[in-house]
Design a protein around this motif. Structure first.
Motif, PDB file in Angstrom:
ATOM      1  N   VAL A 246       3.973   4.799  -1.643  1.00 32.56           N
ATOM      2  CA  VAL A 246       3.453   6.168  -1.653  1.00 32.56           C
ATOM      3  C   VAL A 246       2.409   6.294  -2.743  1.00 32.56           C
ATOM      4  CG1 VAL A 246       5.311   6.965  -3.180  1.00 32.56           C
ATOM      5  CG2 VAL A 246       4.055   8.623  -1.780  1.00 32.56           C
ATOM      6  N   GLU A 247       1.328   6.975  -2.436  1.00 33.68           N
ATOM      7  CA  GLU A 247       0.267   7.238  -3.396  1.00 33.68           C
ATOM      8  C   GLU A 247      -0.340   8.595  -3.089  1.00 33.68           C
ATOM      9  OE1 GLU A 247      -3.232   4.857  -0.948  1.00 33.68           O
ATOM     10  OE2 GLU A 247      -2.424   4.012  -2.793  1.00 33.68           O
ATOM     11  N   ARG A 248      -1.060   9.109  -4.038  1.00 34.67           N
ATOM     12  CA  ARG A 248      -1.667  10.430  -3.843  1.00 34.67           C
ATOM     13  C   ARG A 248      -3.086  10.289  -3.293  1.00 34.67           C
ATOM     14  NH1 ARG A 248       1.186  14.596  -5.406  1.00 34.67           N
ATOM     15  NH2 ARG A 248       2.816  14.372  -7.002  1.00 34.67           N
ATOM     16  N   ALA A 249      -3.367  11.080  -2.281  1.00 35.04           N
ATOM     17  CA  ALA A 249      -4.715  11.134  -1.726  1.00 35.04           C
ATOM     18  C   ALA A 249      -5.602  11.938  -2.683  1.00 35.04           C
ATOM     19  CB  ALA A 249      -4.676  11.792  -0.347  1.00 35.04           C
ATOM     20  N   PRO A 250      -6.924  11.858  -2.519  1.00 27.65           N
ATOM     21  CA  PRO A 250      -7.832  12.620  -3.387  1.00 27.65           C
ATOM     22  C   PRO A 250      -7.510  14.112  -3.447  1.00 27.65           C
ATOM     23  CG  PRO A 250      -9.072  11.027  -2.108  1.00 27.65           C
ATOM     24  CD  PRO A 250      -7.661  10.985  -1.593  1.00 27.65           C
ATOM     25  N   ASP A 251      -6.947  14.660  -2.345  1.00 28.70           N
ATOM     26  CA  ASP A 251      -6.615  16.084  -2.356  1.00 28.70           C
ATOM     27  C   ASP A 251      -5.238  16.355  -2.958  1.00 28.70           C
ATOM     28  OD1 ASP A 251      -4.981  15.052  -0.418  1.00 28.70           O
ATOM     29  OD2 ASP A 251      -5.678  16.346   1.204  1.00 28.70           O
ATOM     30  N   GLY A 252      -4.575  15.320  -3.501  1.00 28.56           N
ATOM     31  CA  GLY A 252      -3.270  15.487  -4.123  1.00 28.56           C
ATOM     32  C   GLY A 252      -2.102  15.318  -3.191  1.00 28.56           C
ATOM     33  N   ARG A 253      -2.366  15.165  -1.902  1.00 31.69           N
ATOM     34  CA  ARG A 253      -1.301  15.033  -0.905  1.00 31.69           C
ATOM     35  C   ARG A 253      -0.716  13.625  -0.951  1.00 31.69           C
ATOM     36  NH1 ARG A 253      -1.985  13.151   4.117  1.00 31.69           N
ATOM     37  NH2 ARG A 253      -4.243  13.293   3.768  1.00 31.69           N
ATOM     38  N   PRO A 254       0.626  13.484  -0.960  1.00 30.26           N
ATOM     39  CA  PRO A 254       1.219  12.144  -0.965  1.00 30.26           C
ATOM     40  C   PRO A 254       1.022  11.444   0.377  1.00 30.26           C
ATOM     41  CG  PRO A 254       2.926  13.815  -0.806  1.00 30.26           C
ATOM     42  CD  PRO A 254       1.641  14.539  -1.031  1.00 30.26           C
ATOM     43  N   VAL A 255       0.637  10.183   0.343  1.00 26.32           N
ATOM     44  CA  VAL A 255       0.438   9.370   1.539  1.00 26.32           C
ATOM     45  C   VAL A 255       1.474   8.256   1.545  1.00 26.32           C
ATOM     46  CG1 VAL A 255      -1.160   7.892   2.819  1.00 26.32           C
ATOM     47  CG2 VAL A 255      -2.022   9.887   1.564  1.00 26.32           C
ATOM     48  N   VAL A 256       2.221   8.136   2.637  1.00 28.86           N
ATOM     49  CA  VAL A 256       3.338   7.206   2.713  1.00 28.86           C
ATOM     50  C   VAL A 256       3.041   6.100   3.717  1.00 28.86           C
ATOM     51  CG1 VAL A 256       5.799   6.961   3.293  1.00 28.86           C
ATOM     52  CG2 VAL A 256       4.993   8.998   2.100  1.00 28.86           C
ATOM     53  N   ARG A 257       3.442   4.884   3.363  1.00 32.66           N
ATOM     54  CA  ARG A 257       3.452   3.743   4.275  1.00 32.66           C
ATOM     55  C   ARG A 257       4.809   3.060   4.104  1.00 32.66           C
ATOM     56  NH1 ARG A 257      -1.675   1.581   5.830  1.00 32.66           N
ATOM     57  NH2 ARG A 257      -0.838  -0.544   5.683  1.00 32.66           N
ATOM     58  N   LEU A 258       5.525   2.908   5.187  1.00 34.83           N
ATOM     59  CA  LEU A 258       6.835   2.273   5.142  1.00 34.83           C
ATOM     60  C   LEU A 258       6.687   0.770   5.346  1.00 34.83           C
ATOM     61  CD1 LEU A 258       8.978   4.804   7.228  1.00 34.83           C
ATOM     62  CD2 LEU A 258       8.569   4.765   4.765  1.00 34.83           C
ATOM     63  N   ARG A 259       7.446   0.005   4.557  1.00 36.99           N
ATOM     64  CA  ARG A 259       7.431  -1.451   4.666  1.00 36.99           C
ATOM     65  C   ARG A 259       8.507  -1.904   5.648  1.00 36.99           C
ATOM     66  NH1 ARG A 259       7.270  -0.974  -0.959  1.00 36.99           N
ATOM     67  NH2 ARG A 259       9.412  -1.755  -1.101  1.00 36.99           N
ATOM     68  N   HIS A 260       8.106  -2.650   6.668  1.00 40.51           N
ATOM     69  CA  HIS A 260       9.017  -3.140   7.698  1.00 40.51           C
ATOM     70  C   HIS A 260       9.214  -4.645   7.554  1.00 40.51           C
ATOM     71  CE1 HIS A 260       9.063   0.516  10.347  1.00 40.51           C
ATOM     72  NE2 HIS A 260       7.996   0.775   9.610  1.00 40.51           N
ATOM     73  N   SER A 261      10.460  -5.101   7.736  1.00 41.93           N
ATOM     74  CA  SER A 261      10.744  -6.528   7.718  1.00 41.93           C
ATOM     75  C   SER A 261      10.122  -7.181   8.939  1.00 41.93           C
ATOM     76  CB  SER A 261      12.256  -6.773   7.712  1.00 41.93           C
ATOM     77  OG  SER A 261      12.848  -6.179   6.574  1.00 41.93           O
ATOM     78  N   SER A 262       9.543  -8.371   8.739  1.00 49.55           N
ATOM     79  CA  SER A 262       8.891  -9.074   9.847  1.00 49.55           C
ATOM     80  C   SER A 262       9.658 -10.323  10.269  1.00 49.55           C
ATOM     81  CB  SER A 262       7.465  -9.467   9.444  1.00 49.55           C
ATOM     82  OG  SER A 262       7.478 -10.274   8.274  1.00 49.55           O
TER      83      SER A 262
END
Length: 421
Positions: A246-262
């Motif tokens: 998770v990181e903050r976008a320029p507008d302050g909104r949190p952006v999420v990416r989930l890590r999946h096992s491969s």
């Protein structure tokens, strides 16, 4: 904690109905916990209640009634106006219901162990009655009693409440005294008001999902412990997820990416938009769940199984029923259709008879609410099998193929009508 809730003349709940967390007498519960009271006694309570029944049987109306009571307590002083009347949704199938009052009452226990009963009746334009009782030593104390039909509307026996004259004088006929008192920070009555403010939060899994996704993402940014809990809830649901970024976008909104096992030690991070609906629904629910568990609140979830697999729904139940996960005695009331929540996959009961509440409508269209424990099922009885067989009621009255046959009859009648024309 909430002990009992009673309601009448709200939507399909025509006659008085009761929902109770208190373990029925004679039921040996493995999941109930004893709540200490201020009089030195204790009472066994469930942490979870599930409401099941056919479509349009009134399940959601029970949740709505709880929300309506909360809304009335929080907003009657500021929002109810004389020219608009008191907002109500009385039973619509009986013309007499509009002239009758709407009734709400809740039994609750505050943090100091004192049990309270608070309730009121609402007419179209005024508060017909209102009452508050306390049980600090096990016996009822009447703190105030209000009756709009009396010459002296407000009665304060034993003069326990301060500023009585001012409260009587400044409480409007269309406002609750409890709301009026809390508006000025009344030291004795505000704690009861605050219980409603901090409880009866509602969640509908299919509604407001983007907002709840954002809230869960925000919690990921709070601290390491909160992040660990969110990620653990993602993993325990068996989604193939190993973590979250998770990181903050320029507008302050949190952006999420989930890590999946491969398949091996490596993981793949996916864009949020390609995640499945079930994954996103579960993620969106995690934030409110943790908030309720952390604050000891009563959480309301309407149609828990609408967008969640039954395994996810069962995990929600387990969160609230596990003492070390739920040390603050948070409570959950949910509605659902899926009877597989009655038992665990390996056998045994996920919910006990006193936790399973059923709704069905009578011939007048009125919802009746009752627990499975009223039927006194045997200890070894498979509750799901008995429920589906109609042993407890609360299932659709429809035979196999009935809908198809009626459709065929409708099509045939339409064709005959066309030929005759």
């Amino acid at each position: 904690m909430l002990l009992r809730f009673r309601v009448a003349n709200v939507r399909s709940l025509r006659e008085e109905q009761e929902l109770s967390f208190v373990v029925p007498e004679g039921e040996d519960s493995a999941v109930a916990r004893r709540l200490p009271l201020s009089d030195g006694k204790s009472i066994p309570l469930y942490s979870v209640l599930g409401i099941f029944g056919p479509n349009a049987s009134g399940k959601s109306n029970v949740i709505t009634a709880l929300k309506k009571m909360r809304e009335a307590v929080l907003s009657s002083y500021a929002d109810w106006t004389s020219y608009e009347g008191i907002p109500r949704e009385e039973f619509a199938l009986d013309p007499k219901a509009a002239a009758e009052s709407t009734f709400y009452e809740a039994d609750l226990v505050l943090e100091d162990g004192v049990r309270w009963t608070y309730g009121f009746e609402l007419g179209a334009t005024r508060v017909e009655s209102e009452w508050l009782f306390a049980y600090p030593k096990g016996r009822r104390q009447v703190w105030f009693d209000r009756d709009a039909s009396r010459e002296k509307v407000f009665d304060f026996p034993a003069e326990r409440i301060q500023d009585r004259a001012r409260l009587s004088r400044t409480t409007r006929h269309n406002s609750l005294l409890l709301t009026r008192a809390a508006n000025d920070g009344h030291p004795q009555l505000t704690p009861v008001y605050d219980w409603f403010k901090r409880n009866l939060w509602d969640v509908t899994p299919e509604a407001e999902r983007p907002q709840r996704e954002a809230y869960t993402a925000k919690r990921l940014l709070e601290d390491k412990e909160t992040r660990r809990r969110v990620e653990e809830l993602l993993r325990v649901a068996d989604l193939g997820i190993s973590g979250a970024e998770v990181e903050r976008a320029p507008d302050g909104r949190p952006v999420v990416r989930l890590r999946h096992s491969s398949g091996g030690a490596e993981t793949v991070s996916l864009d949020w938009q390609v995640e499945s609906f079930g994954t996103r629904s579960w993620f969106a629910l995690i934030g409110p769940l943790l908030l309720a568990l952390d604050s000891g609140a009563v959480l309301l979830i309407d149609e828990l199984d609408a967008s969640l697999h039954s395994r996810f729904a069962a995990e929600v139940v387990r969160l609230f029923q596990t003492p070390w996960v739920n040390p603050k005695r948070s409570q959950l009331i949910f509605t659902a259709h899926d009877p597989s929540l009655f038992r665990i996959p390996g056998g045994g009961r996920l919910l006990e008879p006193g936790q399973l509440w059923l709704t069905e409508k009578n011939e007048r269209g009125e919802t009746e609410l009752f627990p499975v424990s009223d039927w006194e099922p045997a200890e070894e009885e498979d509750l799901m099998t008995s429920y589906l067989a109609g042993s407890f009621g609360g299932v659709p009255r429809i035979s196999e193929g009935q809908i198809g046959r009626r459709l065929m009859q409708t099509d045939t009648s339409a064709e005959m009508g066309t030929e005759e024309a």
